[in-house]
Design a protein around this motif. Structure first.
Motif, PDB file in Angstrom:
ATOM      1  N   LEU A   8       0.678  -1.309  -0.261  1.00  0.00           N
ATOM      2  CA  LEU A   8       0.143   0.194  -0.031  1.00  0.00           C
ATOM      3  C   LEU A   8       0.532   1.422   0.383  1.00  0.00           C
ATOM      4  O   LEU A   8       1.264   2.200   1.412  1.00  0.00           O
ATOM      5  CB  LEU A   8      -1.215  -0.187   0.922  1.00  0.00           C
ATOM      6  N   VAL A   9       0.868   2.003  -1.088  1.00  0.00           N
ATOM      7  CA  VAL A   9       1.963   2.981  -1.563  1.00  0.00           C
ATOM      8  C   VAL A   9       1.889   4.207  -2.418  1.00  0.00           C
ATOM      9  O   VAL A   9       0.244   3.440  -2.797  1.00  0.00           O
ATOM     10  CB  VAL A   9       3.413   2.474  -1.820  1.00  0.00           C
ATOM     11  N   LYS A  10       1.396   5.298  -1.987  1.00  0.00           N
ATOM     12  CA  LYS A  10       0.734   6.586  -2.691  1.00  0.00           C
ATOM     13  C   LYS A  10      -1.170   6.036  -3.278  1.00  0.00           C
ATOM     14  O   LYS A  10      -1.719   6.232  -4.336  1.00  0.00           O
ATOM     15  CB  LYS A  10       1.326   6.737  -3.818  1.00  0.00           C
ATOM     16  N   VAL A  11      -1.378   5.712  -1.764  1.00  0.00           N
ATOM     17  CA  VAL A  11      -3.073   5.738  -1.562  1.00  0.00           C
ATOM     18  C   VAL A  11      -3.543   7.458  -1.441  1.00  0.00           C
ATOM     19  O   VAL A  11      -2.881   8.146  -0.377  1.00  0.00           O
ATOM     20  CB  VAL A  11      -4.029   4.861  -0.884  1.00  0.00           C
ATOM     21  N   GLU A  12      -4.135   7.524  -2.164  1.00  0.00           N
ATOM     22  CA  GLU A  12      -4.862   8.784  -2.133  1.00  0.00           C
ATOM     23  C   GLU A  12      -6.031   8.819  -2.269  1.00  0.00           C
ATOM     24  O   GLU A  12      -6.845   8.116  -2.382  1.00  0.00           O
ATOM     25  CB  GLU A  12      -4.650   9.451  -3.745  1.00  0.00           C
ATOM     26  N   PRO A  13      -7.337   9.717  -1.436  1.00  0.00           N
ATOM     27  CA  PRO A  13      -8.231   9.716  -0.847  1.00  0.00           C
ATOM     28  C   PRO A  13      -9.393   9.916  -2.096  1.00  0.00           C
ATOM     29  O   PRO A  13      -8.861  10.981  -2.937  1.00  0.00           O
ATOM     30  CB  PRO A  13      -8.619  10.732   0.055  1.00  0.00           C
ATOM     31  N   ALA A  14     -10.494   9.330  -2.148  1.00  0.00           N
ATOM     32  CA  ALA A  14     -11.201   9.157  -3.213  1.00  0.00           C
ATOM     33  C   ALA A  14     -12.848   9.150  -2.735  1.00  0.00           C
ATOM     34  O   ALA A  14     -13.026   8.556  -1.982  1.00  0.00           O
ATOM     35  CB  ALA A  14     -11.311   8.320  -4.387  1.00  0.00           C
TER      36      ALA A  14
END
Length: 208
Positions: A8-14
């Motif tokens: 889990l890397v660079k997950v962005e709110p969506a």
């Protein structure tokens, strides 16, 4: 047994309702329950995190999961059927009548989950752990298992049938009222008190 964690890397709110317009969803963080009903026939979630999501407002007919974390989610009624579930953690989730029929589970962890009526019929397990969880009245039918761990799991009134459970250790689990056939019994590890419970399944009286 070493289970691979989700990458889990660079997950962005969506927003979930917007994201599933695409067949494949990458690198997303979903928090909270959608304000409106979310529907999709099929979605692949790759490198995603779900926190505090109530799937009673989410109608995805089928899901494939790779590198995914579900934390504090209500996954009751969710369908993970006939697809790959790889490097996935279900942590502190509610799972009522959740289905994993004919799925392939690899490097999957169920931790502190409250589950009932879960259906794993036809599922294949490879490096899967169930830890400190309740899987009450759960169905394990025609399963193939490799490197599977049950640690402090309540399996009361569950059904295990036509499954290769050789080498699986249930000795610190609760198996009250469990139903298991002779084929599935071969090679499992249980303690003395559990043995008495299982013997009674086959109509054998134990004389004190």
């Amino acid at each position: 047994m070493k289970i691979q964690e989700p990458k889990l890397v660079k997950v962005e709110p969506a927003n979930l309702d917007e994201a599933i317009r695409e067949e494949t969803v990458y690198n997303c963080l979903f928090e909270g329950t959608p304000n409106k009903k979310v529907t999709s026939p099929f979605t692949v979630f790759d490198t995603c995190v779900f926190k505090n999501v109530d799937f009673s407002s989410v109608d995805i007919k089928s899901m494939e999961l790779v590198d995914v974390l579900f934390e504090n989610c209500n996954l009751s009624g969710a369908k993970f059927n006939s697809h790959l579930i790889s490097r996935v953690v279900f942590k502190n989730c509610k799972m009522l009548a959740t289905t994993f029929i004919d799925s392939s589970l690899r490097d999957v962890q169920f931790v502190d989950c409250l589950a009932k009526y879960v259906n794993f019929s036809g599922a294949r397990f490879d490096k899967v752990s169930f830890v400190r969880s309740e899987f009450l009245e759960t169905t394990f039918l025609e399963n193939k298992l490799q490197n599977v761990v049950f640690e402090k799991v309540d399996l009361s009134k569950s059904e295990i049938s036509q499954s290769d459970m050789n080498g699986v250790d249930f000795s610190d689990c609760t198996i009250y009222g469990i139903r298991i056939d002779l084929e599935s019994l071969k090679g499992i590890a249980i303690d003395r008190f559990q043995a008495e419970e299982l013997i009674r399944l086959f109509g054998v009286d134990i004389v004190e």
